[in-house]
Design an enzyme around this catalytic site. Sequence first.
Site, short mmCIF file in Angstrom:
data_model
loop_
_atom_site.label_atom_id
_atom_site.label_comp_id
_atom_site.label_asym_id
_atom_site.label_seq_id
_atom_site.Cartn_x
_atom_site.Cartn_y
_atom_site.Cartn_z
N LEU A 1 1.01 -1.27 -0.08
CA LEU A 1 -0.06 -0.10 -0.20
C LEU A 1 0.85 1.13 -0.05
O LEU A 1 1.94 1.31 0.61
CB LEU A 1 -0.79 0.01 1.40
CG LEU A 1 -2.01 -1.04 1.40
CD1 LEU A 1 -2.56 -0.98 2.56
CD2 LEU A 1 -2.97 -0.97 0.20
N ASP A 2 0.47 2.24 -0.63
CA ASP A 2 1.34 3.53 -0.68
C ASP A 2 1.41 4.13 0.82
O ASP A 2 0.70 3.70 1.60
CB ASP A 2 0.45 4.55 -1.61
CG ASP A 2 0.38 4.21 -3.02
OD1 ASP A 2 1.29 3.39 -3.39
OD2 ASP A 2 -0.28 4.66 -3.79
N LYS A 3 2.32 4.96 0.95
CA LYS A 3 2.76 5.52 2.06
C LYS A 3 1.44 6.09 2.98
O LYS A 3 1.20 5.94 4.10
CB LYS A 3 3.80 6.53 2.14
CG LYS A 3 3.99 7.24 3.23
CD LYS A 3 5.11 8.26 3.13
CE LYS A 3 5.56 9.36 4.36
NZ LYS A 3 6.53 10.41 4.11
#
Length: 321
Positions: free
Chosen positions: A138-140
């Site tokens: 998952l993105d930051k």
Amino acid sequence: MKIIISSNDELERIDSFLSSRLVQFSRSKIQKLIEEESITVNGLAVKKNTKLSKDDIIEVHKKELISDKIDKINAWDTPLEVIHKEKDFAIVNKPLGVISHPTNNNIDKTLVNILQSKFAKELSNHPDPLRPGIVHRLDKDTTGVMIIPFNELSHWRIAEQFKERRVEKHYLALTWGNWNKENGSIKNNLSRNKKNPMKYCSSRNGKAAESNYSLIKSGRYFSSLNFYPKTGRTHQIRIHCSEEGFPIIGDELYGGGTKKINEYLPEVRSLMKRNIDTKGHYLHAKKITFFHPNSMKKISFEAKPDKRFIKLFKAIENDEI
């Protein structure tokens, strides 16, 4: 150590891919290992600019795994919601502002480091010593549900499900603007943006990307939606929202940053500032459905959004904004 290339990483140069993948190596060290044939692809020697294909198998010979940056993945003792745990895997709720795995610029404040604090014993025999427990990302600033396999069998059986697109994913997105359709499907091809390597964009020659969506609520200024991505391209939902003209709230990279607040009248700006948290964007992985790596029975898990997300979600739902 073996690394199997996913559809997310195909067409990348091998030296570029490994410089971000193997954070204990400098890029020059990686290129030297390639030249020495200590790194192979599908059992064959390659050049440093070789483009990778889906399902390629990269092998880095263990005798060459000599760290020039870190000797091990350090534990980071910070809160993490564990939704479910058993002997084969755990389900966690990834917090805001945490990247999934170490990079050259961040080797000790990632989800992998948290997992080392929570599940060191369970992950001791994981097949990937540099990304133990990571089978998807998952993105930051994307929060939500993630599967953490503990052993080799679980890792590869779950990875195979992602590769074959048998994993069902459900996201919640809060966006700028008012969507004019109750539901729909967004299909295009995505590739890296030539002007900004941090971004991706639609491209004729990119990788196929598909997201289905349904509108939850169209408010005065914002909308809330369910997203069901059929593919798992980097930044996929963020790009699809942005290129439809409705970027995700707080997404600075794709046009949804808080500077958009200045486009509205003073009284509206004040209302927005009271409801929008500037710490990150509003995308949450709510639910994931997959087949148990041992029993192969279909199972589902959900993760609740954090307080900041719920506050804005309810404000949209209750016509407060």
